[in-house]
Design a protein around this motif. Sequence first.
Motif: not given
Length: 152
Positions: A44-53
């Motif tokens: 979840k967190g890594c997907t949020i971060e990647a999508c923010s980038f």
Amino acid sequence: MSLQVGDKAPDFTLPDQSGAPVTLSDRLTQKVVVLYFYPKDNTKGCTIEACSFRDSYETFTEAGAEVIGVSSDTVASHEKFAGRHELPFILLADTDKAVRKQYGATTLGVVPGRITFVIDQEGVIRHTFSAMLKFNDHVDQALSVVKELQSA
């Protein structure tokens, strides 16, 4: 121990999501690099971060920076993760965690950390940010530093 602002960024070569080798020093000849370490694809967190980038990717490139993500996942995992979320940037497979160790990108010395480095074209670290749960702050802080470097 994590690297600090002013330190020389260790050079490395790792395979990207297509299996092609990527060398940090080669990338630095072209642009500032935003190198972000994250724990695991498809969480979840890594997907949020990647999508923010991803959502800020064009702004990073316009400011003269390249975004590169690193985790210990495999090339195949990165390929699926990048495809599923339409990530336009490089994901590197650090399967033996050697680069993560070089950069001190761990939490409490053992858990894969969420740490972002902004590295200038001379290979000097200009900013670091470490926070496991402030996913979007990694992007916001890195973008702010990249813009400052561009205007300098």
